[in-house]
Every structure is written in structure tokens, then in C-alpha cells.
Write an enzyme that holds these catalytic residues in place. Structure first.
Site, PDB file in Angstrom:
ATOM      1  N   HIS A  72     -24.597  13.846  18.936  1.00 30.11           N
ATOM      2  CA  HIS A  72     -24.612  12.390  19.117  1.00 30.11           C
ATOM      3  C   HIS A  72     -23.213  11.814  18.956  1.00 30.11           C
ATOM      4  CE1 HIS A  72     -29.135  11.303  18.466  1.00 30.11           C
ATOM      5  NE2 HIS A  72     -28.955  12.192  19.414  1.00 30.11           N
ATOM      6  N   TYR A 200     -30.253   1.841  13.523  1.00 31.96           N
ATOM      7  CA  TYR A 200     -30.373   1.313  12.159  1.00 31.96           C
ATOM      8  C   TYR A 200     -30.609  -0.192  12.294  1.00 31.96           C
ATOM      9  CZ  TYR A 200     -28.377   5.654  10.241  1.00 31.96           C
ATOM     10  OH  TYR A 200     -28.145   6.968   9.874  1.00 31.96           O
ATOM     11  N   PRO A 292     -30.597   7.358   1.410  1.00 31.48           N
ATOM     12  CA  PRO A 292     -30.475   8.109   2.665  1.00 31.48           C
ATOM     13  C   PRO A 292     -29.839   7.342   3.823  1.00 31.48           C
ATOM     14  CG  PRO A 292     -32.767   7.545   2.251  1.00 31.48           C
ATOM     15  CD  PRO A 292     -32.003   7.141   1.041  1.00 31.48           C
ATOM     16  N   LYS A 296     -25.995  11.068   4.039  1.00 28.84           N
ATOM     17  CA  LYS A 296     -24.924  11.806   3.354  1.00 28.84           C
ATOM     18  C   LYS A 296     -25.401  12.858   2.353  1.00 28.84           C
ATOM     19  CE  LYS A 296     -21.472  10.296   5.408  1.00 28.84           C
ATOM     20  NZ  LYS A 296     -21.933  10.984   6.614  1.00 28.84           N
TER      21      LYS A 296
HETATM   22  P1  RFL Z   1     -32.911  20.274  -2.859  1.00 28.53           P
HETATM   23  O1  RFL Z   1     -33.140  20.243  -1.379  1.00 28.53           O
HETATM   24  O2  RFL Z   1     -33.670  19.313  -3.690  1.00 28.53           O
HETATM   25  O3  RFL Z   1     -33.191  21.758  -3.330  1.00 28.53           O
HETATM   26  C1  RFL Z   1     -33.277  22.095  -4.709  1.00 28.53           C
HETATM   27  C2  RFL Z   1     -34.173  23.284  -4.838  1.00 28.53           C
HETATM   28  O4  RFL Z   1     -34.233  23.669  -6.211  1.00 28.53           O
HETATM   29  C3  RFL Z   1     -35.582  23.950  -6.574  1.00 28.53           C
HETATM   30  N1  RFL Z   1     -35.719  23.769  -8.027  1.00 28.53           N
HETATM   31  C4  RFL Z   1     -35.731  24.778  -8.914  1.00 28.53           C
HETATM   32  N2  RFL Z   1     -35.659  26.101  -8.737  1.00 28.53           N
HETATM   33  C5  RFL Z   1     -35.716  26.874  -9.861  1.00 28.53           C
HETATM   34  N3  RFL Z   1     -35.840  26.368 -11.115  1.00 28.53           N
HETATM   35  C6  RFL Z   1     -35.918  25.042 -11.322  1.00 28.53           C
HETATM   36  N4  RFL Z   1     -36.037  24.565 -12.556  1.00 28.53           N
HETATM   37  C7  RFL Z   1     -35.868  24.184 -10.187  1.00 28.53           C
HETATM   38  N5  RFL Z   1     -35.916  22.849 -10.026  1.00 28.53           N
HETATM   39  C8  RFL Z   1     -35.832  22.620  -8.721  1.00 28.53           C
HETATM   40  C9  RFL Z   1     -36.396  23.001  -5.719  1.00 28.53           C
HETATM   41  O5  RFL Z   1     -37.744  23.443  -5.545  1.00 28.53           O
HETATM   42  C10 RFL Z   1     -35.609  22.975  -4.421  1.00 28.53           C
HETATM   43  O6  RFL Z   1     -36.059  23.941  -3.496  1.00 28.53           O
HETATM   44  O7  RFL Z   1     -31.363  20.071  -3.209  1.00 28.53           O
HETATM   45  P2  RFL Z   1     -30.022  20.555  -2.425  1.00 28.53           P
HETATM   46  O8  RFL Z   1     -30.137  22.000  -2.031  1.00 28.53           O
HETATM   47  O9  RFL Z   1     -28.904  20.083  -3.254  1.00 28.53           O
HETATM   48  O10 RFL Z   1     -30.065  19.735  -1.047  1.00 28.53           O
HETATM   49  C11 RFL Z   1     -29.923  18.342  -1.030  1.00 28.53           C
HETATM   50  C12 RFL Z   1     -30.682  17.734   0.155  1.00 28.53           C
HETATM   51  O11 RFL Z   1     -32.018  18.234   0.154  1.00 28.53           O
HETATM   52  C13 RFL Z   1     -30.704  16.201   0.109  1.00 28.53           C
HETATM   53  O12 RFL Z   1     -29.459  15.700  -0.301  1.00 28.53           O
HETATM   54  C14 RFL Z   1     -31.026  15.571   1.489  1.00 28.53           C
HETATM   55  O13 RFL Z   1     -32.317  15.906   1.904  1.00 28.53           O
HETATM   56  C15 RFL Z   1     -30.898  14.047   1.435  1.00 28.53           C
HETATM   57  N6  RFL Z   1     -31.279  13.406   2.709  1.00 28.53           N
HETATM   58  C16 RFL Z   1     -30.406  13.391   3.776  1.00 28.53           C
HETATM   59  N7  RFL Z   1     -29.190  13.994   3.681  1.00 28.53           N
HETATM   60  C17 RFL Z   1     -28.351  14.028   4.760  1.00 28.53           C
HETATM   61  O14 RFL Z   1     -27.243  14.584   4.645  1.00 28.53           O
HETATM   62  N8  RFL Z   1     -28.678  13.457   5.982  1.00 28.53           N
HETATM   63  C18 RFL Z   1     -29.891  12.830   6.152  1.00 28.53           C
HETATM   64  O15 RFL Z   1     -30.172  12.392   7.269  1.00 28.53           O
HETATM   65  C19 RFL Z   1     -30.790  12.751   5.016  1.00 28.53           C
HETATM   66  N9  RFL Z   1     -31.983  12.142   5.124  1.00 28.53           N
HETATM   67  C20 RFL Z   1     -32.538  12.788   2.828  1.00 28.53           C
HETATM   68  C21 RFL Z   1     -32.857  12.150   4.069  1.00 28.53           C
HETATM   69  C22 RFL Z   1     -33.470  12.804   1.778  1.00 28.53           C
HETATM   70  C23 RFL Z   1     -34.688  12.189   1.937  1.00 28.53           C
HETATM   71  N10 RFL Z   1     -35.586  12.269   0.842  1.00 28.53           N
HETATM   72  C24 RFL Z   1     -36.969  12.521   0.946  1.00 28.53           C
HETATM   73  C25 RFL Z   1     -35.079  12.273  -0.494  1.00 28.53           C
HETATM   74  C26 RFL Z   1     -34.074  11.526   4.236  1.00 28.53           C
HETATM   75  C27 RFL Z   1     -34.992  11.519   3.171  1.00 28.53           C
HETATM   76  C28 RFL Z   1     -36.273  10.770   3.397  1.00 28.53           C
HETATM   77  C1  PHB Z   2     -33.536  11.388   9.530  1.00 28.63           C
HETATM   78  O1  PHB Z   2     -33.565  11.671  10.738  1.00 28.63           O
HETATM   79  O2  PHB Z   2     -34.380  11.818   8.734  1.00 28.63           O
HETATM   80  C2  PHB Z   2     -32.465  10.484   9.034  1.00 28.63           C
HETATM   81  C3  PHB Z   2     -31.458  10.099   9.890  1.00 28.63           C
HETATM   82  C4  PHB Z   2     -30.460   9.240   9.441  1.00 28.63           C
HETATM   83  C5  PHB Z   2     -30.501   8.778   8.138  1.00 28.63           C
HETATM   84  C6  PHB Z   2     -31.498   9.185   7.272  1.00 28.63           C
HETATM   85  C7  PHB Z   2     -32.492  10.037   7.724  1.00 28.63           C
HETATM   86  O3  PHB Z   2     -29.535   7.922   7.729  1.00 28.63           O
END
Ligand code: RFL
Ligand code: PHB
Length: 389
Positions: A72, A200, A292, A296
Site C-alpha cells: 500500500h 481511518y 492500535p 505500531k
Molecule cells: P503477543 O502477541 O501477545 O505474544 C505473547 C505470547 O506470550 C504468551 N505468554 C506466555 N507464554 C509462556 N508463559 C507465560 N507466562 C506467558 N504469558 C503469555 C502468549 O500466549 C502469547 O502467545 O506479544 P508479541 O509477540 O510481543 O507481539 C505483539 C503483537 O501481538 C501486538 O503488538 C500487535 O498485535 C498489536 N496490534 C497491531 N500491531 C501492528 O503493528 N499493526 C497493527 O495493525 C495492529 N493491529 C494490534 C492490532 C492489536 C490488536 N489487539 C487485539 C490488541 C489490532 C488489534 C485489534
Molecule cells: C488491521 O487491519 O487489523 C489494522 C490496520 C490498521 C490499524 C490497526 C489494525 O491501524
């Protein structure tokens, strides 16, 4: 069991670190609390910065991402009946890649499995011991059996609710937090995206985001109350509300269908300092959370992995501790910039309960400045595609 790096958490940060270390001949073990299917069932990020794309390439895991991801060159911002585009290509020469976190994680699990990487699933009672000595170890149980890993280093990649951060004594740990008074209700549906690029939307009914995974998989979000639960929202109610928040031309074209996932995420900004204590290093959501809005979270987890992976390489390949000693400072310098951008972009686009008339005027003035000012658009684009590392 003995390994060089014990990694707590098998989310994207832990998996990417483990795979990158493997490519350099550095051994690691991943401990994950859940099953692989559970981790892959979490629908999260969709926007990847080039930094993460490059790390996936270095990890040897980029083939499917390049074949199936969508590049994109811009994104749209709407408010009221106005809509404008931020052109990433023009301002930075860099695109973002649309490829779901689920797919990134699946590719990394497949690579780890193919390489015979050690991942323990469904571990419980993980305890980090002696991280401030040169003989750190990790205790845990699996299937009721107590186990122990001796290691050189521990990477705490266990997300916001993990145990790693808590292992740093309160006397050295400082936490910074901001809670937002709303959440995001997200829906995944097997429908064509309403627009090729992300939209957005700041509307008087609250924020909305139109995102996508592929030509027949859309991801939409609307700002909701923290007291709502997904069950309060029928699919019909969700689509109706989304249509009211995006420009009419797009609302008229929106293809709706049954949701295949529906969930609510609270919005939070959070940073813990330092990100290193002795031989324990925090990476990703274990150390910081962003709302989110700026996409980032995953990308900042990736920049942490980059700094830690290079620090560990420097240690094992050159016997140098410089990278390790500088990890927390380097990672945090970039983390705070991602925090600032996510906080600003969230503040720009959401409606706050009890928002004063003055604050609303400031938001609109900020949007109009961004719409009409090239320097503001360039700054926005640079942050959105990812600051360099
Ligand atoms: P995670 O993905 O939470 O993984 C951590 C893992 O550790 C496990 N765990 C344990 N394992 C062993 N012992 C324990 N005591 C433990 N406690 C926990 C968990 O089960 C899990 O598998 O962290 P990590 O790897 O640092 O990754 C971070 C990302 O997942 C997170 O920052 C992103 O998903 C945030 N996020 C977005 N980030 C982006 O860069 N671009 C996006 O478009 C974006 N959209 C989003 C998002 C997060 C969202 N939610 C639901 C919070 C959209 C949403 C809706
Ligand atoms: C997504 O596609 O889940 C998404 C995209 C952009 C954002 C957050 C989430 O800023």
C-alpha cells in the site's frame, strides 16, 4: 535442558527472535502458555513496516508474505464529509505491506518446525530465576511435570499479561501508562474490502477503520464503549454503525456479510523501563503497548527483536557486550517515538466522552492542517511507514 537463549512467549516477537538466532547458529527454546492453534486464532495486526518485512526476509520466512501480501502506497483519512489521502510513496518512497499477524506467526511457526526448533506449548508456572547473575534459569511445568532450562540469556516475549516484566524488581522498574476511555470493536468478514487502501474515519459518532486482509477478507473496526461486549453487537448493528461513520460514497458501496470473528480490544499506552535487567531482556508487548490506531504494536515488537538479535549476535560472534549493554536505551528511544505517534493519531481520530467544545475544535484544526500541509503529511507518512532502525 540447556540452551543459549530461553524465550518466554511464542507470539510473533518470540518466534521471530528464535528464527533469526537459528539462522546465525544460536540455539534457543521457546516456552508458550497456549497451543499453536490458540495463538493463530488471535486476529490482530494487519499492517507491516518494511523493517519487519526485512527481518522476515533475513529469517528466511518471506516467500508467502511477498506472494500474498498487498503493498500500500497510501492511506485515507476522513472527517465529516471530507476525505484526504496521505501518500506514503510521495513523502517517503516506502510502502507498507498488508499481511496479517496470523500469517506472519504461521510462517514463523512453520519455519521453526521445519528447522527442528524446540517449542514447548501449554507451559505453566513459568518462573525466571537469577536473571541478575551469569547463571540465569527458567522453571516451568508442562503436563504437571516440573522442568528447568539453563541458559545464557532470557528473552521475555510473553506479551502484556506475561510474567517476564514482573521479574524485574520494582525498585528498578518504572511504568508509564495511559488508558483511553473507549475500545475498538473489530469484525472480520469474508467480503471484498470497501476500499483498496485503509480508511481511518473521524466521525461525530466516533472512530471507524476500514482495513483488509485480502480481496475477499475485510477487517473493520468501530470505536465502542468499554462496557460493551461483542455479544451486544449483532452483525446488522455493526454494519449500520460502520456505515454511519464513513463517507457516504464508501458507505453506499460497503458489502456486508456474516462476521467470522468479532472482538473488543481496550486501548492503552504503556511503557516499562528499563527493558533489560541483568540477563533478562524484554521484547514487544511485554515491555510496551500502543493503541492500535497507528498500527505500531507488532512493528515495534519487531524493532525490539532487531536490536536484541543484533546484540546477541555481537555477543556470540565477537564476544562483545556493547550491544547487550545498549539494548534497553536503543529500543526505548524508538519505542517512545512509536508511543507518541500512536497517542497523537488516536487523539486525532476518536471522540472522547465529555469532549469539550474547544478540544473538538482543536481536533478539527489538526485534521485540516494535516489535509492541507505537506510537511505535516510527510511527518505523518514517515511515522506510519515506520521510523528507521
Ligand atoms: P503477543 O502477541 O501477545 O505474544 C505473547 C505470547 O506470550 C504468551 N505468554 C506466555 N507464554 C509462556 N508463559 C507465560 N507466562 C506467558 N504469558 C503469555 C502468549 O500466549 C502469547 O502467545 O506479544 P508479541 O509477540 O510481543 O507481539 C505483539 C503483537 O501481538 C501486538 O503488538 C500487535 O498485535 C498489536 N496490534 C497491531 N500491531 C501492528 O503493528 N499493526 C497493527 O495493525 C495492529 N493491529 C494490534 C492490532 C492489536 C490488536 N489487539 C487485539 C490488541 C489490532 C488489534 C485489534
Ligand atoms: C488491521 O487491519 O487489523 C489494522 C490496520 C490498521 C490499524 C490497526 C489494525 O491501524
Amino acid at each position: 535442558m540447556k540452551t543459549q537463549v530461553a524465550i518466554i512467549g511464542g507470539g510473533p516477537a518470540g518466534l521471530l527472535l528464535s528464527q533469526l538466532l537459528h539462522v546465525r547458529g544460536i540455539d534457543s527454546v521457546i516456552l508458550e502458555r497456549k497451543t499453536r492453534d490458540y495463538v493463530l486464532g488471535r486476529i490482530r495486526a494487519g499492517v507491516l513496516e518494511q523493517g519487519l518485512v526485512r527481518l522476515m526476509e533475513e529469517a528466511g520466512c518471506a516467500e508467502r508474505m511477498h506472494a500474498e501480501g498487498y503493498s500500500h502506497d497510501g492511506a485515507l483519512i476522513s472527517y465529516g464529509d471530507e476525505m484526504f489521502r496521505i501518500d506514503f510513496a510521495e513523502h517517503t518512497g516506502t510502502p507498507v505491506l498488508i499481511y496479517g499477524q496470523t500469517e506472519v506467526t504461521r510462517d514463523l511457526y512453520d519455519a521453526r518446525e521445519k528447522a527442528g526448533g524446540k517449542i514447548e506449548f501449554e507451559v505453566e508456572d513459568v518462573e525466571i530465576r537469577d536473571a541478575d547473575t551469569d547463571q540465569p534459569h527458567v522453571l516451568y511445568t508442562v503436563g504437571g511435570e516440573a522442568r528447568r532450562i539453563e541458559c545464557d540469556f532470557i528473552a521475555g516475549c510473553d506479551g502484556f499479561h506475561g510474567v517476564s516484566r514482573q521479574a524485574i524488581p520494582l525498585s528498578v522498574r518504572r511504568e508509564y501508562e495511559k488508558i483511553y476511555p473507549f475500545g475498538w470493536l473489530g469484525v472480520l468478514s469474508e467480503t471484498p474490502p470497501v476500499n483498496h487502501e485503509l480508511i481511518y474515519a473521524n466521525s461525530e459518532r466516533g472512530f471507524a477503520l476500514c482495513s483488509m486482509r485480502n480481496e475477499n477478507l475485510s477487517r473493520y473496526y468501530i470505536q465502542c464503549s468499554l462496557s460493551d461486549s461483542p455479544a451486544d453487537w449483532t452483525d446488522e448493528a455493526f454494519w449500520e454503525e460502520l456505515k454511519r461513520r464513513i463517507p457516504k460514497a464508501q458507505a453506499d458501496q460497503l458489502v456486508t456479510g456474516p462476521s467470522i470473528e468479532k472482538s473488543i480490544a481496550p486501548l492503552r499506552s504503556f511503557v516499562t523501563e528499563p527493558m533489560r535487567w541483568g540477563r533478562l531482556f524484554l521484547c514487544g508487548d511485554a515491555a510496551h503497548i500502543v493503541p492500535p490506531t497507528g498500527a505500531k504494536g507488532l512493528n515495534t515488537a519487531a524493532s525490539d527483536v532487531h536490536y536484541l538479535y543484533n546484540a546477541l549476535r555481537d555477543y556470540y560472534e565477537n564476544g562483545s557486550e556493547t550491544g547487550i549493554d545498549g539494548y534497553s536505551q536503543k529500543a526505548l528511544a524508538r519505542v517512545w517515538k512509536a508511543e507518541r505517534f500512536s497517542w497523537w493519531f488516536s487523539s486525532l481520530l476518536h471522540r472522547y466522552p465529555d469532549q469539550a467544545a474547544f478540544d473538538l475544535k482543536m481536533q478539527i484544526a489538526d485534521l485540516e492542517f494535516l489535509r492541507s500541509n505537506t510537511a505535516a503529511q510527510k511527518a505523518m507518512a514517515e511515522n506510519y511507514v515506520g521510523l528507521p532502525y
